[in-house]
Design an enzyme around this catalytic site. Sequence first.
Site, PDB file in Angstrom:
ATOM      1  N   TYR A 199       3.218 -17.079 -11.350  1.00  0.00           N
ATOM      2  CA  TYR A 199       4.559 -16.720 -10.883  1.00  0.00           C
ATOM      3  C   TYR A 199       4.763 -15.204 -10.915  1.00  0.00           C
ATOM      4  O   TYR A 199       5.196 -14.595  -9.927  1.00  0.00           O
ATOM      5  CB  TYR A 199       5.638 -17.403 -11.733  1.00  0.00           C
ATOM      6  CG  TYR A 199       6.935 -16.641 -11.679  1.00  0.00           C
ATOM      7  CD1 TYR A 199       7.723 -16.690 -10.534  1.00  0.00           C
ATOM      8  CD2 TYR A 199       7.336 -15.812 -12.728  1.00  0.00           C
ATOM      9  CE1 TYR A 199       8.887 -15.938 -10.441  1.00  0.00           C
ATOM     10  CE2 TYR A 199       8.498 -15.071 -12.643  1.00  0.00           C
ATOM     11  CZ  TYR A 199       9.273 -15.140 -11.501  1.00  0.00           C
ATOM     12  OH  TYR A 199      10.411 -14.379 -11.405  1.00  0.00           O
ATOM     13  N   GLU A 237       9.853  -8.403 -14.812  1.00  0.00           N
ATOM     14  CA  GLU A 237       9.419  -9.801 -14.756  1.00  0.00           C
ATOM     15  C   GLU A 237       8.942 -10.295 -16.124  1.00  0.00           C
ATOM     16  O   GLU A 237       9.189 -11.445 -16.496  1.00  0.00           O
ATOM     17  CB  GLU A 237       8.313  -9.970 -13.710  1.00  0.00           C
ATOM     18  CG  GLU A 237       8.774  -9.811 -12.269  1.00  0.00           C
ATOM     19  CD  GLU A 237       9.786 -10.867 -11.856  1.00  0.00           C
ATOM     20  OE1 GLU A 237       9.836 -11.939 -12.494  1.00  0.00           O
ATOM     21  OE2 GLU A 237      10.538 -10.619 -10.897  1.00  0.00           O
ATOM     22  N   ASP A 273       9.562 -20.051 -10.044  1.00  0.00           N
ATOM     23  CA  ASP A 273      10.107 -20.069 -11.401  1.00  0.00           C
ATOM     24  C   ASP A 273      11.054 -21.258 -11.524  1.00  0.00           C
ATOM     25  O   ASP A 273      11.161 -22.096 -10.618  1.00  0.00           O
ATOM     26  CB  ASP A 273      10.801 -18.747 -11.727  1.00  0.00           C
ATOM     27  CG  ASP A 273      12.099 -18.557 -10.958  1.00  0.00           C
ATOM     28  OD1 ASP A 273      12.344 -19.291  -9.972  1.00  0.00           O
ATOM     29  OD2 ASP A 273      12.887 -17.657 -11.326  1.00  0.00           O
TER      30      ASP A 273
END
Length: 355
Positions: free
Chosen positions: A113, A35, A131
Amino acid sequence: MYRALSRRLVEWYRKNKRDLPWRGTQDAYAIWVSEIMLQQTRVETVIPYYERFLSRFPSVKSLGGASIEEVLTVWQGLGYYQRARRIHRAAKTMRRLPRTASEWREVEGVGRYTANAIASIAFGERVAVADGNVCRVMARLFGLQECGGALERKAEELSLSMMGSHAPGEWNQAVMELGAVVCTPITPQCNACPLRGGCAAYSEGRVAEFPAKERARSSVEERHLCVCVVRGGKVGVRQIEGDRWWAGMYEFPRVVLRADETTEDGLRALNACGASHLATVRHTVTHHRITLEAYIARSGGPKRLSFRDISQLSELPMPSAQRRVATALAQAVSPAAMNGRRAVKRASSRARGRR
């Protein structure tokens, strides 16, 4: 209606999802790394870096025990180096991996997020992500007029309401996947979209209008100048300090020129008067468009330089622009290039003698 759409989306995802190396794992560390790398970077670019990074640092303990120079060397080329510095600092102080989204938000470099993505995929926490892909899907599906932070909050809220009883990690990845490969910013594949039947933007023929556009930031032009001080087969470099771009990496000594400063001003600031031009490199950092002029000097230069073998510069973590300068330098000081320049000088000398 949205319950049926949700079911179709998950079914579509199970049949069509891309085979990505971070899918199929619930290892929170591996998901965290993926991520962070995926922030502002395309999936295709991330894959080889992700695999190399996990091969070198397979656990949070191994990452925390490494030096920042080791981490930046493995990361170099991926860009946005502040990400590498933050994940490294976090790993050094981490006693255990967090489990909840609220715990993850306490980790340096982890925003809402990323925290929600890790918590939902690794631990099944019922939180939604928002996102750019999710925001685009929700904006078109519901005809949302918001943009920026307001759109993120609304998209997260709506995605959570659509999640229903679906596994949170699978649902979040399904919405992101749809935005990445079908509901794309340009030329979306609406005919292949499982949500087409309930999409407000599609039904109104206004897909291209969503999400609403934010006012674009104007670009900033900058001129940088660096000097390669060469002594024998070595060149002077220095480590970038503080919280500036590329901190912790190495560069040839560099200055940022003001609008009223000339090349000569920059060379004087680096104590490299009389240096000759080596290369011009152009690159972009966020909204900054930078022109880097590189020069080569055989003497002078600023104090406190570390002299490294030119042939071994590839072992140092360097920003991509500086890496291109290093390539130009290696070519300029190669035996063939040196012999060629000496031959030109001898020919010029003989021509002057015949006059």
